[in-house]
Design a protein around this motif. Structure first.
Motif, mmCIF file in Angstrom:
data_model
loop_
_atom_site.group_PDB
_atom_site.id
_atom_site.type_symbol
_atom_site.label_atom_id
_atom_site.label_comp_id
_atom_site.label_asym_id
_atom_site.label_seq_id
_atom_site.Cartn_x
_atom_site.Cartn_y
_atom_site.Cartn_z
ATOM 1 N N ARG A 23 0.775 -1.254 -0.113
ATOM 2 C CA ARG A 23 0.016 0.087 0.031
ATOM 3 C C ARG A 23 0.886 1.380 0.257
ATOM 4 N NH1 ARG A 23 -2.372 -3.350 4.158
ATOM 5 N NH2 ARG A 23 -4.121 -4.184 3.342
ATOM 6 N N PHE A 24 0.326 2.229 -0.796
ATOM 7 C CA PHE A 24 1.223 3.508 -0.925
ATOM 8 C C PHE A 24 0.399 4.693 -0.904
ATOM 9 C CE2 PHE A 24 0.623 3.734 -5.413
ATOM 10 C CZ PHE A 24 0.637 2.352 -5.817
ATOM 11 N N LEU A 25 1.057 5.896 -0.981
ATOM 12 C CA LEU A 25 0.524 7.240 -1.177
ATOM 13 C C LEU A 25 0.890 7.603 -2.423
ATOM 14 C CD1 LEU A 25 0.909 9.281 2.284
ATOM 15 C CD2 LEU A 25 -1.152 8.019 1.464
ATOM 16 N N SER A 26 0.284 8.359 -3.245
ATOM 17 C CA SER A 26 0.824 8.692 -4.691
ATOM 18 C C SER A 26 -0.288 9.707 -5.335
ATOM 19 C CB SER A 26 1.128 7.444 -5.726
ATOM 20 O OG SER A 26 1.860 7.845 -6.585
ATOM 21 N N ASN A 27 -0.016 9.887 -6.609
ATOM 22 C CA ASN A 27 -0.857 10.778 -7.257
ATOM 23 C C ASN A 27 -0.906 10.397 -8.782
ATOM 24 O OD1 ASN A 27 1.255 12.523 -8.699
ATOM 25 N ND2 ASN A 27 2.180 12.681 -6.837
ATOM 26 N N PRO A 28 -1.858 11.194 -9.496
ATOM 27 C CA PRO A 28 -2.124 10.457 -10.914
ATOM 28 C C PRO A 28 -1.160 10.926 -12.007
ATOM 29 C CG PRO A 28 -3.878 12.009 -10.137
ATOM 30 C CD PRO A 28 -2.872 12.097 -9.289
ATOM 31 N N SER A 29 0.004 11.513 -11.516
ATOM 32 C CA SER A 29 1.134 12.106 -12.754
ATOM 33 C C SER A 29 1.483 10.633 -13.419
ATOM 34 C CB SER A 29 2.371 12.604 -11.999
ATOM 35 O OG SER A 29 3.319 12.797 -12.814
ATOM 36 N N THR A 30 1.436 11.014 -14.898
ATOM 37 C CA THR A 30 1.904 9.927 -15.637
ATOM 38 C C THR A 30 3.292 10.188 -16.125
ATOM 39 O OG1 THR A 30 1.128 11.612 -17.686
ATOM 40 C CG2 THR A 30 -0.398 10.099 -16.577
ATOM 41 N N GLY A 31 3.964 11.349 -15.874
ATOM 42 C CA GLY A 31 5.366 11.673 -16.332
ATOM 43 C C GLY A 31 5.183 12.320 -17.769
ATOM 44 N N LYS A 32 4.107 12.240 -18.428
ATOM 45 C CA LYS A 32 4.305 12.871 -19.925
ATOM 46 C C LYS A 32 5.066 14.129 -20.030
ATOM 47 C CE LYS A 32 0.093 10.747 -21.615
ATOM 48 N NZ LYS A 32 -1.409 10.786 -21.878
ATOM 49 N N MET A 33 4.797 15.014 -18.988
ATOM 50 C CA MET A 33 5.645 16.457 -19.331
ATOM 51 C C MET A 33 6.894 16.056 -19.416
ATOM 52 S SD MET A 33 4.707 19.354 -20.269
ATOM 53 C CE MET A 33 6.182 20.041 -20.988
ATOM 54 N N GLY A 34 7.307 15.447 -18.266
ATOM 55 C CA GLY A 34 9.058 15.221 -17.996
ATOM 56 C C GLY A 34 9.624 14.577 -19.232
ATOM 57 N N PHE A 35 8.759 13.357 -19.696
ATOM 58 C CA PHE A 35 9.255 12.580 -20.936
ATOM 59 C C PHE A 35 9.336 13.367 -22.062
ATOM 60 C CE2 PHE A 35 9.991 8.009 -19.641
ATOM 61 C CZ PHE A 35 9.844 8.179 -18.315
ATOM 62 N N ALA A 36 8.431 14.500 -22.135
ATOM 63 C CA ALA A 36 8.414 15.296 -23.238
ATOM 64 C C ALA A 36 9.815 16.483 -23.093
ATOM 65 C CB ALA A 36 7.159 16.102 -23.410
#
Ligand code: C5P
Length: 205
Positions: free
Chosen positions: A18-31
């Motif tokens: 179990r973890f805490l996280s958020n819905p970031s997909t990484g698209k901006m950083g990969f771009a």
């Protein structure tokens, strides 16, 4: 130039599953990583758990938690690097982390949290770029982050606007600089915005 780019979310485990996280997909950083590599820069991409392919000519380091991300940034960053922090780093982690899966009956009803380090604020490099995802007071909040984290540029976006923020292929942003200068960008593909960010950094650093 050498670029170190953070991308994606971090996961902060409470127990083995179990973890805490958020819905970031990484698209901006990969771009941003792709645009920097295409422009001929050396690129290290420090990525949280995301489902994206590594862009060509990019060295990728996979991490899970904020503390791992900080360690990887520390090891990759040289004083003459440009740091672009797009990652949606979890601000807190559970104070206690069980190595195994806790049984339902053992689960705490209250989870005590402890702050994670601010990777961007602590980093020392030639040029620091931050991202600010806000839901209100966009420019004011972004400008105060720019000052507090000693940034050379911040990319502010209002995540309540359609087509901006998490999991979209487009973004609408404003570039802000420490002298108060603002540059509003129209809604555009994240890949195009990434190229603009790299062009802007190349002009200023
Ligand atoms: O303060 P806030 O989290 O909104 O700041 C966002 C910016 O700071 C982003 O560039 C993000 O990648 C960076 N950040 C970081 N480490 C943290 C929190 C945010 O590098 N622990």
């Amino acid at each position: 130039m050498r670029f170190v780019i953070t991308a994606g979310p971090t996961r902060e485990y409470l127990d083995a599953v179990r973890f805490l996280s958020n819905p970031s997909t990484g698209k901006m950083g990969f771009a941003v990583a792709e645009a920097a590599a295409r422009a001929g820069h050396e690129v290290v991409l420090v990525a949280g758990p995301v489902q994206l392919k590594t862009p060509p000519k990019v060295v990728r380091i996979d991490v899970t938690s904020a503390r791992e991300m900080m360690q990887a940034v520390k090891e990759s960053l040289t004083p003459d690097s440009v740091l672009v922090a797009t990652a949606a780093v979890a601000d807190f982690r559970p104070k206690a982390q069980a190595k195994r899966k806790l049984h339902k009956t053992e689960m705490p009803r209250t989870i005590e949290l402890t702050p994670n380090p601010d990777i961007l604020a602590r980093a020392k490099s030639r040029f620091k770029v931050g991202f600010a995802a806000e839901t209100d007071d966009l420019i004011k909040s972004a400008a105060s982050k720019c000052a507090r984290k000693h940034l050379d540029m911040i990319v502010a976006n209002d995540v309540t606007r359609p087509g901006a923020g998490f999991a979209t292929d487009t973004n609408e942003a404003t570039f802000l600089f420490p002298d108060g200068h603002e540059e509003r960008q129209p809604l555009m593909a994240k890949k195009r915005l990434a190229r603009k960010i790299i062009e802007r950094i190349s002009q200023w650093s």
